[in-house]
Design a protein around this motif. Structure first.
Motif: not given
Lengths: 167, 384
Positions: B181-200
Motif C-alpha cells: 500500500v502506498v499512502v500519499f501524504g504524511a499529514g494527520p490522516v495519511g499518518i493514521m491511514a498508514a498505521r491502519c493499513c497494517w490492521l487490514f
C-alpha cells in the motif's frame, strides 16, 4: 518477482512486531469485484419518515437538485448584501453547472470586501497582520516572512509605478 | 462567547459571537473542551471552497460537555462529555440507514453531493463549527457519543475525524493480506491511514510526502517505509521501480486539494482556482497503482472539476473508492482499538493552543511551522 500467499497466520508471523497486524483483515472485502451483498432492504428505503422540520426563520438557499429544505440546516451567516444577491443567482443553477459554483466563488470574494467595510462601519479596524497569523510566522520563520513582505512591497511598488507612467 | 471568525482567504480572528440556540427538538448545545484544526480546514482557510461566508466559524473536530438539550433528545444528557462526529446525520434517511452517515440527505439544503458538516461552508450545510466556546449540535440522538471515562480527551477528539478517516481510507482499499500500500501524504490522516493499513493485513506500507519532519514521524509512528518526493524525478516511476515494476496493490490519496509537486496543478488548482484544487496526489495515485488495483481517496477536493488521467483508470481497470468517513459506523471498533492500545491517536497532537490564538494556529498549520502536525485549540473554560 515476489510471490504472495493468502495464508494469513503464516504471513502474520512476519509482522509480530506490529501491534494489531491483521486484526481487521477481511479477505472477502474485494472492491475490485463490486457485487455488494444486498439484503433487499436497500430498495425499500427510498422514502423515510422525515425528522421534524426545523422552523425556517432565516433565508436558506436550496439546491435545485432537491425538492425540499433538509429537516435541519445551518443558520450561520445568511446571505446579505451584494454577495447575497450573487449567491441567490448561483442557486438558480444545479450543482452540475459552472453557473452555480463560479458565482459562489465570486460572492466569497465580494463578501470579503463587505466584511472589511462592515468592520469599519462598526468602528473596528481589522488587524490584518494578526488575522493572517504573522506573529506565529515571525516567531518560527522570520526569514520567510521577511521574504514575503519584501516581495509584496516590490510588486506593489512596480504596479504603482506602472500605473503612474500610464497617466 | 468566543469563536473563530473567518474574514477571507488566510484571515481569521477570534471574536465574540451570540451564543448558539436550540433550533430543533433534536439539537444539543455543547460547551467545547477541545477542537482541532483539520487539514481540510485549510481548503476553507485558503478560500478554495465555494460559499464560505465571512463571519462563519470553522471546526468539525471537537469534543465537549452537553450544556442544553432539545425536547426530543434522549441519547445524551446535560453534563455528558461527548465526542461529536464531523458528519451531521439524521440516522433515518436512505443513506444513513446504510451506514453512509457522511451522505445524510436531511442535513444539507445547499448541496446534494455531501451531507452536513460542522463549520465547513454553506456547501456543507452552513453550520457554525466547534472552534468556539459553544456549538449547536443537530441530531444529538445520532452523532454525539459519550466519551468512555477512561479515555484521554486528546484521544477522543481525534476520533471525531482523523482516526475514522484514516481507518476508512485503509478499509476502502480492500487490502488483502500481504498487499503493498502506498499512502500519499504524511499529514494527520495519511499518518493514521498508514498505521491502519497494517490492521487490514498489509504486507508493506510506503508513505510519500515532501516534509522530512512528517516523514520521520510517520516512519516511527506507523512503522512504514518513507520517501520524500522532492528528491525524485518522478514519483510514479519510483513507485514502479520499488514494486517490481508492477505498481502498488492499493494507493491512498490522503492529500486532496492542497497538493504540491506539479507546477501545472498548483497554478491551475491552488493559485487560479481553474480546477477544484491541485489534484497532483490523485494523479500520481492513479498512475502508480497496479493494473486492476484500488485507489482509495479521502483527500478533500472542491465541488467542480479536476485534471486527472481518467483514461488510465479505464485502461488499467482500476477501482476508485472514496467518501467522507462514516464516523458513527466506525466508532465502536475504533474506540475499542484506542482502549486496547492498538491505536494511539493523541501522539499526533503536536500543538495545544488557546482558542484566542486561532489565527496563529492556522498560520502554523498552514505553513508547517515549528514541525506542526496536529494543532488543537483549547477554549478558556477548558483550561481552568
Amino acid at each position: 518477482m515476489e510471490t504472495k500467499t493468502n495464508d494469513l497466520p503464516a504471513i502474520a508471523q512476519n509482522y509480530s512486531h506490529i501491534k494489531g497486524w491483521g486484526i481487521d483483515a477481511d479477505p472477502k472485502n474485494d472492491p475490485t469485484y463490486p457485487i455488494k451483498h444486498r439484503t433487499n432492504d436497500e430498495q425499500t428505503g427510498y422514502s423515510w419518515e422525515r425528522p421534524t422540520q426545523q422552523p425556517v426563520d432565516v433565508e436558506v438557499l436550496r439546491s435545485i437538485e432537491r425538492p425540499t429544505i433538509s429537516a435541519v440546516f445551518g443558520t450561520s451567516t445568511p446571505p446579505s448584501g451584494l454577495s447575497g444577491a450573487i449567491r441567490r443567482y448561483a442557486f438558480k443553477y444545479s450543482e452540475s453547472e459552472y453557473g452555480h459554483w463560479l458565482p459562489l466563488l465570486l460572492a466569497d470574494r465580494v463578501n470579503m470586501v463587505e466584511g472589511i467595510i462592515d468592520d469599519f462601519r462598526r468602528g473596528h479596524v481589522p488587524n490584518i497582520f494578526a488575522e493572517r497569523g504573522w506573529k506565529a510566522e515571525w516567531k518560527h520563520d522570520p526569514q520567510g516572512l521577511t521574504k514575503k513582505v519584501l516581495i509584496g512591497t516590490a510588486v506593489t511598488v512596480v504596479v504603482f509605478m506602472l500605473l503612474r507612467r500610464k497617466r | 462567547m468566543l469563536a473563530m471568525n473567518y474574514r477571507g482567504p488566510q484571515r481569521v480572528r477570534v471574536s465574540h459571537k451570540p451564543m448558539p440556540e436550540i433550533k430543533h427538538p433534536e439539537d444539543a448545545i455543547v460547551r467545547v473542551t477541545r477542537s482541532c484544526i483539520c487539514g481540510s480546514d485549510l481548503h476553507l482557510y485558503n478560500g478554495n471552497v465555494p460559499d464560505t461566508r465571512v463571519g462563519m466559524t470553522f471546526g468539525h473536530e471537537f469534543i465537549g460537555i452537553v450544556e442544553e438539550i432539545g425536547s426530543e433528545v434522549h441519547k445524551v444528557k446535560v453534563g455528558d462529555h461527548v465526542l461529536v462526529p464531523f458528519n451531521i446525520a439524521c440516522g433515518k434517511c436512505h443513506f444513513c440507514r446504510q451506514g453512509l452517515y457522511g451522505n445524510c440527505h436531511e442535513s444539507n439544503t445547499q448541496a446534494t453531493a455531501v451531507g452536513g458538516i460542522f463549520g465547513y461552508s454553506h456547501t456543507a450545510g452552513g453550520y457554525d463549527g466547534g472552534q468556539a466556546e459553544f456549538v449547536r449540535v443537530p441530531y444529538a440522538n445520532v452523532g454525539p457519543t459519550v466519551i468512555p471515562p477512561d479515555m484521554d480527551p486528546d484521544d477522543a477528539v481525534m476520533l471525531t475525524d482523523v482516526v475514522p478517516t484514516g481507518y476508512q481510507a485503509a478499509e476502502m482499499g480492500g487490502i488483502q493480506p500481504g498487499d503493498t500500500v502506498v499512502v500519499f501524504g504524511a499529514g494527520p490522516v495519511g499518518i493514521m491511514a498508514a498505521r491502519c493499513c497494517w490492521l487490514f493485513g498489509a504486507g508493506r506500507v510506503i508513505v510519500l510526502d515532501q516534509y522530512e519532519y512528517r516523514l520521520e514521524f510517520v516512519r516511527n509512528y506507523a512503522n512504514c517505509e518513507v520517501y520524500n518526493f522532492k528528491e525524485m524525478d518522478d514519483p510514479v516511476v519510483f513507485i514502479k521501480k520499488i514494486t517490481d515494476w508492477m505498481g502498488a496493490d492499493v494507493v491512498i490519496d490522503a492529500v486532496g486539494a492542497e497538493a504540491a509537486g506539479s507546477a501545472l496543478q498548483t497554478i491551475t488548482g491552488r493559485k487560479t482556482l481553474l480546477q477544484a484544487g491541485s489534484a497532483t496526489a490523485l494523479h500520481w495515485a492513479i498512475n502508480s497503482v497496479k493494473k486492476g488495483g484500488i485507489v482509495s481517496i479521502v483527500g478533500v477536493y472542491g465541488p467542480t472539476d479536476n485534471l486527472v488521467p481518467i483514461g488510465n483508470v479505464v485502461n488499467k481497470g482500476l477501482t476508485l473508492r472514496a467518501n467522507q468517513a462514516s464516523v458513527k459506523r466506525l466508532l465502536p471498533r475504533l474506540i475499542e482499538h484506542v482502549q486496547n492500545g492498538i491505536l494511539n491517536p493523541k501522539a499526533l497532537i503536536t500543538h495545544r493552543i488557546p482558542l484566542e490564538e486561532a489565527a496563529d494556529a492556522y498560520r502554523m498549520f498552514s505553513s508547517k511551522l515549528d514541525n506542526c502536525i496536529k494543532p488543537v485549540l483549547i477554549p478558556p473554560s477548558a483550561r481552568m
